[in-house]
Enzyme design. Sequence first.
Site, mmCIF file in Angstrom:
data_model
loop_
_atom_site.group_PDB
_atom_site.id
_atom_site.type_symbol
_atom_site.label_atom_id
_atom_site.label_comp_id
_atom_site.label_asym_id
_atom_site.label_seq_id
_atom_site.Cartn_x
_atom_site.Cartn_y
_atom_site.Cartn_z
ATOM 1 N N THR A 218 74.690 -13.181 -22.459
ATOM 2 C CA THR A 218 73.615 -12.049 -22.258
ATOM 3 C C THR A 218 72.153 -12.672 -22.360
ATOM 4 O OG1 THR A 218 75.015 -10.063 -22.855
ATOM 5 C CG2 THR A 218 72.829 -10.059 -23.374
ATOM 6 N N ARG A 246 82.059 1.238 -18.479
ATOM 7 C CA ARG A 246 81.695 1.045 -19.644
ATOM 8 C C ARG A 246 80.316 0.520 -19.830
ATOM 9 N NH1 ARG A 246 79.407 -3.806 -22.734
ATOM 10 N NH2 ARG A 246 79.852 -3.803 -24.967
ATOM 11 N N GLY A 248 77.061 -1.039 -22.297
ATOM 12 C CA GLY A 248 76.767 -1.682 -23.691
ATOM 13 C C GLY A 248 75.690 -1.212 -24.156
ATOM 14 N N ASP A 249 75.191 -2.174 -25.326
ATOM 15 C CA ASP A 249 73.945 -1.615 -25.973
ATOM 16 C C ASP A 249 72.484 -2.307 -25.250
ATOM 17 O OD1 ASP A 249 75.022 -4.589 -26.439
ATOM 18 O OD2 ASP A 249 73.252 -4.666 -27.802
ATOM 19 N N THR A 269 72.091 -9.176 -29.061
ATOM 20 C CA THR A 269 73.213 -9.913 -28.144
ATOM 21 C C THR A 269 74.508 -9.812 -28.818
ATOM 22 O OG1 THR A 269 74.109 -11.793 -27.034
ATOM 23 C CG2 THR A 269 72.567 -12.062 -28.554
ATOM 24 N N GLY A 270 75.626 -9.183 -28.423
ATOM 25 C CA GLY A 270 76.824 -9.200 -29.414
ATOM 26 C C GLY A 270 77.647 -8.275 -28.840
ATOM 27 N N VAL A 271 78.532 -7.903 -29.577
ATOM 28 C CA VAL A 271 79.547 -6.762 -29.285
ATOM 29 C C VAL A 271 78.629 -5.395 -29.265
ATOM 30 C CG1 VAL A 271 81.695 -5.466 -29.671
ATOM 31 C CG2 VAL A 271 81.278 -8.068 -30.304
ATOM 32 N N GLY A 272 78.530 -4.919 -28.134
ATOM 33 C CA GLY A 272 77.383 -3.890 -27.860
ATOM 34 C C GLY A 272 77.861 -2.717 -28.695
HETATM 35 N N1 ASP Z 1 75.623 -6.745 -26.019
HETATM 36 C C1 ASP Z 1 76.434 -7.001 -24.578
HETATM 37 C C2 ASP Z 1 77.346 -5.787 -24.421
HETATM 38 O O1 ASP Z 1 77.889 -5.514 -25.275
HETATM 39 C C3 ASP Z 1 77.013 -8.380 -24.505
HETATM 40 C C4 ASP Z 1 76.464 -9.439 -25.059
HETATM 41 O O2 ASP Z 1 75.324 -9.552 -25.761
HETATM 42 O O3 ASP Z 1 77.265 -10.514 -25.094
HETATM 43 O O4 ASP Z 1 77.186 -5.282 -23.263
#
Ligand code: ASP
Length: 354
Positions: A218, A246, A248-249, A269-272
């Site tokens: 991301t 779905r 994300g954030d 960035t990460g698990v949204g």
């Molecule tokens: N944050 C992003 C999402 O959850 C994914 C990512 O940042 O790797 O869509």
Amino acid sequence: MLTFRGIFFGGIMMAAAASAQQPQAHHWAIVVHGGAGDIVRAKLGPDGDKAYRASLTRVVEAGAAVLDRGGSSLDAIEAAIHIMEDDPLFNAGHGAVFAADGTNEMDSAIMDGATLRAGAVADVTRTRHPISLARAVMEKTPYVLLVGPGADAFSAQAGLEQEPPSYFFTESRWQSLVKQLEKEGKPIPPRPPGVPPPSQTIPIAQWQEAAGTRNYGTVGVVALDKQGNIAAGTSTGGLQGKLPGRVGDSPLIGAGTYASNQSCAVSGTGVGEYFIRYTVARDVCGLVQYKGLTLQQAADEVIHKKLEPIHGDGGVIAITPDGQLVWSFNTPGMFRGRQAEGGTIEVHIYNDEP
Ligand code: ASP
């Protein structure tokens, strides 16, 4: 933490005192990320390491060039993110990860810290540069967030560059999806129409295979321009193998993207899902605005003290109008770079680097 003060201290502070009556020009600065996750040297190897560092350097340079000639933070963000959206190394635009049905559904947001105007799109499938679509939503509509077919239709009407689904395809992301779905015992969708058969694609290097996995790529940029305005932008294909639909954030203002001249600008960035539940981007800025924390303290508080204990993997980049530029992440790596006016470009990947 890097600040202009650190870089310019002596000369600038004296000059500032001498010209206290004059309106002060601000010194530009930019921070970029290309995703956080299980990014380790052993997986990336020397070639992958080199490729990402070269790319991140180009991205910082592109944004810095806009800021240096007096361009706005929004323009710098858009220019820098375009490069990452075109670069298959990153999970945005060309090279976006696939949803479980084999489609690319992309999310993006941009926010202007001077005015609190924001624009965002979710689950768009045809726009070459989703960040520009987010900006068009901000500038050409009274809305903040458009999703799905409506957002795709608006993109075409607004004259943004359109691409067929095959444009976003990369073999490494596809193979990575197939592996994940096989592991999860889920059906493998047919290859998207218009993409070459696997035998005709260029063989994937080992590091590309590793980089194709879900946790990489991301993209986001935060910037401060010479007018003293900050802004934030984020663009992503989301999480690999996600359920179609779905979101994300990244496109949710306050979760993955936020900017206010009153506090800070953040791209995450990460698990949204964790970033949404903890309204991460706004929380960082809230700690700066209401608790008086430094930007580094605020980012670390959210990333390490709030997200880490609940395994909310990821990171943020952030900037303030007074030139604090920071990152914080709780994963083995985050692709990242930054530069402040008069300073050199810094690019890092792993968590044992600055
Ligand atoms: N944050 C992003 C999402 O959850 C994914 C990512 O940042 O790797 O869509």
